[in-house]
Enzyme design. Structure first.
Site, PDB file in Angstrom:
ATOM      1  N   GLU A   8      61.478  62.126  38.282  1.00 22.97           N
ATOM      2  CA  GLU A   8      62.449  61.068  38.452  1.00 22.97           C
ATOM      3  C   GLU A   8      62.006  59.799  37.755  1.00 22.97           C
ATOM      4  O   GLU A   8      60.824  59.461  37.731  1.00 22.97           O
ATOM      5  CB  GLU A   8      62.660  60.797  39.941  1.00 22.97           C
ATOM      6  CG  GLU A   8      63.342  61.976  40.602  1.00 22.97           C
ATOM      7  CD  GLU A   8      63.541  61.780  42.091  1.00 22.97           C
ATOM      8  OE1 GLU A   8      64.645  62.019  42.567  1.00 22.97           O
ATOM      9  OE2 GLU A   8      62.582  61.401  42.778  1.00 22.97           O
ATOM     10  N   CYS A  31      51.008  64.679  43.284  1.00 21.94           N
ATOM     11  CA  CYS A  31      49.814  63.840  43.162  1.00 21.94           C
ATOM     12  C   CYS A  31      48.743  64.397  44.083  1.00 21.94           C
ATOM     13  O   CYS A  31      49.032  64.807  45.208  1.00 21.94           O
ATOM     14  CB  CYS A  31      50.133  62.397  43.552  1.00 21.94           C
ATOM     15  SG  CYS A  31      48.705  61.282  43.409  1.00 21.94           S
ATOM     16  N   CYS A  75      47.877  60.001  49.629  1.00 20.80           N
ATOM     17  CA  CYS A  75      47.966  58.826  50.493  1.00 20.80           C
ATOM     18  C   CYS A  75      48.898  59.165  51.652  1.00 20.80           C
ATOM     19  O   CYS A  75      49.917  59.840  51.473  1.00 20.80           O
ATOM     20  CB  CYS A  75      48.477  57.620  49.709  1.00 20.80           C
ATOM     21  SG  CYS A  75      47.379  57.195  48.342  1.00 20.80           S
ATOM     22  N   CYS A  94      52.877  58.487  51.516  1.00 20.91           N
ATOM     23  CA  CYS A  94      53.567  58.703  50.230  1.00 20.91           C
ATOM     24  C   CYS A  94      54.182  60.092  50.155  1.00 20.91           C
ATOM     25  O   CYS A  94      53.482  61.097  50.345  1.00 20.91           O
ATOM     26  CB  CYS A  94      52.574  58.508  49.094  1.00 20.91           C
ATOM     27  SG  CYS A  94      53.278  58.891  47.481  1.00 20.91           S
ATOM     28  N   GLU A 135      49.638  59.661  39.959  1.00 13.57           N
ATOM     29  CA  GLU A 135      48.619  58.631  39.736  1.00 13.57           C
ATOM     30  C   GLU A 135      48.363  58.577  38.218  1.00 13.57           C
ATOM     31  O   GLU A 135      47.745  59.482  37.653  1.00 13.57           O
ATOM     32  CB  GLU A 135      47.343  59.007  40.515  1.00 13.57           C
ATOM     33  CG  GLU A 135      46.095  58.238  40.133  1.00 13.57           C
ATOM     34  CD  GLU A 135      46.236  56.715  40.164  1.00 13.57           C
ATOM     35  OE1 GLU A 135      46.688  56.154  41.168  1.00 13.57           O
ATOM     36  OE2 GLU A 135      45.894  56.081  39.142  1.00 13.57           O
ATOM     37  N   LEU A 153      46.434  48.307  47.087  1.00  7.57           N
ATOM     38  CA  LEU A 153      45.355  47.957  48.000  1.00  7.57           C
ATOM     39  C   LEU A 153      45.663  48.485  49.405  1.00  7.57           C
ATOM     40  O   LEU A 153      44.896  49.251  49.971  1.00  7.57           O
ATOM     41  CB  LEU A 153      45.219  46.426  47.987  1.00  7.57           C
ATOM     42  CG  LEU A 153      43.925  45.816  48.463  1.00  7.57           C
ATOM     43  CD1 LEU A 153      42.747  46.418  47.729  1.00  7.57           C
ATOM     44  CD2 LEU A 153      43.971  44.299  48.266  1.00  7.57           C
ATOM     45  N   HIS A 154      46.740  48.009  49.969  1.00  6.56           N
ATOM     46  CA  HIS A 154      47.303  48.544  51.219  1.00  6.56           C
ATOM     47  C   HIS A 154      46.479  48.348  52.488  1.00  6.56           C
ATOM     48  O   HIS A 154      46.928  48.711  53.577  1.00  6.56           O
ATOM     49  CB  HIS A 154      47.632  50.040  51.101  1.00  6.56           C
ATOM     50  CG  HIS A 154      48.587  50.368  49.999  1.00  6.56           C
ATOM     51  ND1 HIS A 154      49.600  49.536  49.603  1.00  6.56           N
ATOM     52  CD2 HIS A 154      48.681  51.468  49.189  1.00  6.56           C
ATOM     53  CE1 HIS A 154      50.275  50.107  48.618  1.00  6.56           C
ATOM     54  NE2 HIS A 154      49.743  51.263  48.339  1.00  6.56           N
ATOM     55  N   CYS A 176      60.820  52.853  46.331  1.00  5.47           N
ATOM     56  CA  CYS A 176      59.412  53.204  46.244  1.00  5.47           C
ATOM     57  C   CYS A 176      59.016  54.299  47.224  1.00  5.47           C
ATOM     58  O   CYS A 176      59.330  54.205  48.409  1.00  5.47           O
ATOM     59  CB  CYS A 176      58.617  51.991  46.649  1.00  5.47           C
ATOM     60  SG  CYS A 176      57.585  51.418  45.385  1.00  5.47           S
TER      61      CYS A 176
END
Ligand code: SAH
Ligand code: SF4
Length: 365
Positions: free
Chosen positions: A92, A112, A116, A119, A167, A221-222, A340
């Protein structure tokens, strides 16, 4: 001889290829301009290239552009394309028009491996890297499509963010080659400031990017401490925050902008308390940076909730009061699952989804 896809080649590689065919290397610039500047995928249209060379090219090369499977337009102007890359996979890309720019969110991998916790791409696992052609093909496609789409009077892409599926720094070679094409004046001619790589923090690759192709850097960062980050961004166990900070600082020596963008997802009760904001300020104290707070976009069974508006407001104010430019990402394309972290999860499920999509097939592609 097997045919090659010219979208896979940056200028240097194309020149080398032409030399190996005993052709003049300057033709590489001509070809790059036709393909990437003029959006031409048919050798017959390349009118200032000698017919004999065009015929020769047809026998040795193809210009294989993405195959659009679906297109969905949001009420806010955002367009999401589902592009088929092989018989089993689709990726996408999201086009986001704004008053003074048009940004394309580009994918770099199918799935990926970094997993995470919040995600949906990570939840798919890793399938494969995209080729350079599949990465740059997303930009080719977007420009082709918006130029063709007269009814919208939309502009061509002025900014690229590598924030789609995957990534980017885990697919270093192909991504850098695609970045070089984005920056090349004979191709898209985007400035380094307008091309952003977003990474969860692969430190050796950030160092390589600084030397080989410095573009704007966004770091996911998160979290403000290792304890939280270890849980939600597992790569943190390998490259913890203090090392990440050092690498970000060093990157600035090469970066086209004098700041790093730190992305910070707002997860209710996990990383969005006032104490986290103060901890964050201490963590980044030596690094010129901006913050982009991203309200979490939920997906089924994620196990997380989006922070309340009030918590996001307070968090932002604390950072701003300390002088950090802090934006809260607008949720764009929410109505078409283009926001996102919503990419991809739906791809696997595309047969059932497709009923809900407005399917448009593009003639001849
Ligand atoms: N792999 C890269 C780039 C792709 S993800 C990276 O992690 O930076 C692009 C951004 O979307 C990252 O900041 C990522 O953390 C964020 N993101 C992922 N899932 C999300 C979700 N469900 N809601 C909001 N943002 C999300
Ligand atoms: Fe991969 Fe980025 Fe998703 Fe993490 S947030 S799983 S690094 S795509």
């Amino acid at each position: 001889m097997s045919t090659i896809n010219l979208l896979d080649y940056n200028l240097n590689e194309l020149s080398d290829c032409l030399v190996s065919w005993a052709e003049k290397p300057f033709r590489a610039k001509q070809l790059m301009r036709w393909i990437h500047k003029n959006n031409v995928a048919d050798f017959n249209e390349m009118t200032d290239i000698a017919k004999s060379f065009r015929e020769d090219l047809k026998s040795k090369a193809v210009i294989e552009v993405p195959n659009m499977l679906m297109e969905k337009k949001s009420s806010d102007g955002t367009i999401k394309w589902l592009l088929g890359v092989d018989s089993a996979n689709a990726i996408e890309s999201v086009y986001i028009p704004e008053r003074d720019r048009a940004t394309l969110c580009v994918s770099s991998q199918i799935g990926c491996a970094l997993d995470c916790a919040f995600c949906s791409t990570g939840k798919q696992g890793f399938n494969r890297n995209l080729s350079t052609a599949e990465i740059i093909g997303q930009l080719w496609w977007a420009n082709h499509r918006v130029t063709e789409d007269k009814e919208n009077n939309t502009r061509t892409v002025s900014n690229v963010v590598m924030m789609g599926m995957g990534e980017p720094l885990a697919n270093f070679k192909n991504v850098v080659s695609a970045l070089q094409i984005m920056l090349d004046d004979h191709a898209y001619g985007l400035s380094r400031r307008r091309v952003t790589v977003s990474t969860s923090g692969l430190l050796p690759q950030i160092e390589r990017l600084a030397k080989e192709c410095p573009v704007s850097l966004a770091v996911s960062l998160h979290a403000s401490n290792n304890e939280v980050r270890d849980k939600i961004v597992p790569i943190n166990k390998k490259y913890p925050l203090q090392d990440l900070m050092k690498t970000c600082y060093q990157y600035l020596e090469y970066a086209p902008r004098d700041f790093i963008t730190f992305e910070y997802i707002m997860l209710d009760g996990i990383n969005d308390q006032e104490k986290h904001a103060y901890e964050l300020i201490k963590l980044v104290k030596d690094i010129p940076c901006k913050f982009n707070l991203i309200p979490f976009n939920p997906f089924p069974n994620s196990g997380f909730n989006r922070s309340s508006r009030e918590n996001i407001r307070i968090f932002r104010e604390i950072l701003q009061d300390k002088g950090f430019v802090t934006t809260v990402r607008k949720v764009r394309g929410d109505d078409i699952d283009a926001a996102c972290g919503q990419l991809a999860g739906k791809v696997k499920d595309k047969t059932s989804r497709s009923k809900q999509w407005e399917i448009k097939r593009v003639e001849g592609l």
